[in-house]
Design a protein around this motif. Sequence first.
Motif, PDB file in Angstrom:
ATOM      1  N   ALA A 213       0.800  -1.257  -0.044  1.00 30.42           N
ATOM      2  CA  ALA A 213      -0.109  -0.112  -0.012  1.00 30.42           C
ATOM      3  C   ALA A 213       0.935   1.305  -0.166  1.00 30.42           C
ATOM      4  O   ALA A 213       0.499   2.252  -0.870  1.00 30.42           O
ATOM      5  N   ALA A 214       1.931   1.431   0.804  1.00 25.93           N
ATOM      6  CA  ALA A 214       2.763   2.450   0.861  1.00 25.93           C
ATOM      7  C   ALA A 214       3.366   2.761  -0.394  1.00 25.93           C
ATOM      8  O   ALA A 214       3.756   3.821  -1.064  1.00 25.93           O
ATOM      9  N   GLY A 217       1.105   3.721  -3.273  1.00 25.31           N
ATOM     10  CA  GLY A 217       0.417   4.994  -2.949  1.00 25.31           C
ATOM     11  C   GLY A 217       1.423   6.032  -3.103  1.00 25.31           C
ATOM     12  O   GLY A 217       1.020   7.078  -2.887  1.00 25.31           O
ATOM     13  N   SER A 218       2.763   5.631  -3.437  1.00 22.28           N
ATOM     14  CA  SER A 218       3.702   6.754  -3.548  1.00 22.28           C
ATOM     15  C   SER A 218       4.497   6.688  -4.846  1.00 22.28           C
ATOM     16  O   SER A 218       5.793   7.005  -4.744  1.00 22.28           O
ATOM     17  N   ASP A 240      -9.206  -2.606   4.912  1.00 20.11           N
ATOM     18  CA  ASP A 240      -7.946  -1.657   4.308  1.00 20.11           C
ATOM     19  C   ASP A 240      -8.436  -0.874   3.172  1.00 20.11           C
ATOM     20  O   ASP A 240      -7.963  -1.011   2.204  1.00 20.11           O
ATOM     21  N   PRO A 241      -9.091   0.156   3.309  1.00 20.86           N
ATOM     22  CA  PRO A 241      -9.469   1.015   2.310  1.00 20.86           C
ATOM     23  C   PRO A 241      -8.105   1.659   1.675  1.00 20.86           C
ATOM     24  O   PRO A 241      -8.465   1.946   0.420  1.00 20.86           O
ATOM     25  N   GLU A 242      -7.292   1.773   2.266  1.00 20.54           N
ATOM     26  CA  GLU A 242      -5.857   2.548   1.828  1.00 20.54           C
ATOM     27  C   GLU A 242      -5.350   1.362   0.904  1.00 20.54           C
ATOM     28  O   GLU A 242      -4.695   1.790  -0.221  1.00 20.54           O
ATOM     29  N   LEU A 243      -5.231   0.296   1.259  1.00 17.92           N
ATOM     30  CA  LEU A 243      -4.607  -0.875   0.162  1.00 17.92           C
ATOM     31  C   LEU A 243      -5.626  -0.736  -0.990  1.00 17.92           C
ATOM     32  O   LEU A 243      -5.017  -0.892  -2.320  1.00 17.92           O
ATOM     33  N   LYS A 245      -7.163   1.605  -2.343  1.00 22.37           N
ATOM     34  CA  LYS A 245      -7.091   2.729  -3.093  1.00 22.37           C
ATOM     35  C   LYS A 245      -5.632   2.538  -3.768  1.00 22.37           C
ATOM     36  O   LYS A 245      -5.724   3.025  -5.035  1.00 22.37           O
ATOM     37  N   ALA A 246      -4.522   2.267  -3.163  1.00 19.16           N
ATOM     38  CA  ALA A 246      -3.422   2.204  -3.862  1.00 19.16           C
ATOM     39  C   ALA A 246      -3.364   1.033  -4.737  1.00 19.16           C
ATOM     40  O   ALA A 246      -2.953   1.290  -5.855  1.00 19.16           O
ATOM     41  N   ARG A 249      -4.600   2.438  -8.080  1.00 14.43           N
ATOM     42  CA  ARG A 249      -3.794   3.168  -8.706  1.00 14.43           C
ATOM     43  C   ARG A 249      -2.844   2.458  -9.776  1.00 14.43           C
ATOM     44  O   ARG A 249      -2.229   3.117 -10.773  1.00 14.43           O
ATOM     45  N   THR A 272     -10.782  -3.235  -6.088  1.00 13.54           N
ATOM     46  CA  THR A 272     -10.033  -2.368  -6.384  1.00 13.54           C
ATOM     47  C   THR A 272     -10.334  -1.610  -7.740  1.00 13.54           C
ATOM     48  O   THR A 272      -9.884  -0.760  -8.186  1.00 13.54           O
TER      49      THR A 272
END
Length: 481
Positions: A213-214, A217-218, A240-243, A245-246, A249, A272
Motif C-alpha cells: 500500500a505504501a 500509494g507513492s 483496509d481502504p488504503e490498500l 485505493k493504492a 492506482r 479495487t
Amino acid sequence: MSTLFPALTDGPPGRPALRFGERSLTYGELGAAAGALAGRIGGAGRVAVWATPVMETGVAVVAALLAGVPAVPLNPKSGEKELGHILSDSAPSLVLAAPGDDLPAALRGLERVDVDIRETGPLPEDRAGDGDPALVVYTSGTTGPPKGAVIPRRAVAATLDAVADAWQWTGDDVLVHGLPLFHVHGLVLGILGPLRRGGAVRHLGRFSTAGVAAELGSGATMLFGVPTMYHRIAETLPDDPELAKALGRARLLVSGSAALPVHDHERIAAATGRRVVERYGMTETLMNTSVRADGEPRAGTVGEPLPGVELRLVEDDGTQITAYDGESVGEIQVRGPNLFTEYLNRPDATAAAFTADGWFRTGDMAVRDPDGYVRIVGRKATDLIKSGGYKIGAGEIENALLEHPGVREAAVTGEPDPDLGERIVAWVVPADPQAPPTLEELAGHVARRLAPHKRPRVLHHLGALPRNDMGKIMKRTLRHD
C-alpha cells in the motif's frame, strides 16, 4: 556499454534504479558499484551469490553479468544437504555476500567477496556473447536432487523484452515486489527486468500488505507477486481502504509461479477495480505466456504465447492437439530463444527434457480456449488425474472448491481406484474449523460447476497446506501422508 542494461551508460546517472527499504542506488551509483565488483571477479568462473533479499544481491548479480561470469543464486533457506549438492555440482570459485552475512559451514571453504554498494569502478567492456551462460538456477528438486538450469544471456534478454512488449513496460514504470531473489521470478523479472527497461524497483525486503500500500500509494506503478501474496491482499482488502485505493492506482498487477485462484481474482477486482494478469514460466524456460496489458485479463488463464515463443499441446504419444476447445488436455511443449541450454553436468536429463525436434517438455498440462488463451490444469506428474476414462486437471477442481464459502484453501490429487482407475481426492482447509464442509456438500458443489465426473470422492480436512518458498503447494507431501 552493457548489452543487457543499456541504462547503466545511456540513461541519466541520477535516475533511481534499486531501492530496498531505506537504502537506494541511482543508475550512476549502481554502475559504479557493479563495475567495481565486476573488475574484482572477472575471469573467476562461476560465482555463488548468497541471495538474501537485500541490495547487495542485486548488485552482485548485475556485477557478475557485467563481468561475463555466470552467477549461481543460493537460497538462504536451503538445507545442508541441498546446499552441499548445489555447491559440488556448480563448483563456484567464490561466494558473493552482503557484509555481515553469517554464511553456513558449507560455504566457508570458498573465497568470500563482500559486496560494497558504495565502491566505485568503471564498467567493463561487454565481451559476452548471447549464448554465454548468465545464470545457473537450481530447480526445486521434487523428483531428486536439484538440477542446475544453465540460462544463457540470450534467454534473459529475450524474456525481458517479450514481457515488456506484453505488459507495455517502460522506463517510466516503478515495480514493487517482495519475492525471494534466488528464483527467476524475483531475480530475473523482479530485479533485472526494471534495470533492462531503465526503470526502478522497490523491494519490500519482506512482503507485507502495508508495504504494498505504501509503495503503490507513492508512485510505484506495478506489483509482482505469487498467489499466497495476492491471497493475503484479498483477505486484507475488506478492512483496509488504503490498500484498495493504492492497488486501484497501479498500472499493472501481475501474478505468477502458481495459479491464482479465481476466487481471489474476483475479490481483488471487486475491491479495487483492477484485474490481476497472470503469466506462465518456469526455471528452464523463463517466461512462456502472459495475458497482455491491453488484452482480456480473464481469471484462470495465463494468456497467449509471448513474442518469439512457440507453444503446442501434445498427447502422451506425442500427437499434437490442434483443437482450441477448452477441454482437450495435453502437455505444454515450448520452443524459442527463452529456453535454457542444458542441465549442468546432466546430459542425460538434458536430452530427456527435449523432443527430437527441439521442443522442451514442460510437464505442465493445459487446454487452449477458442481464442488461443492457455489454461493450465496442473502438472503431468501430480495434477493429471485419469478417472473413469477422462483426463482431468486438478487445477480446475481446486478453483471450483475455492468458490465454496466453507473452503479457505484447497488442493486436489488422485489416488488408485479399482473401478475408476483413479479417484479424485480433495484436501481442504476449512474457513471455519468448527464447521467444516462435508464431502457430499463439496462433491455436489463441484459437480454443479464443472461436471459430475470431476467431483471429489474423498475429502481430507487440514489445518494448512504444505507450501514451498514460492507459495506452491507440495502435493507429494499430501500424497505420501
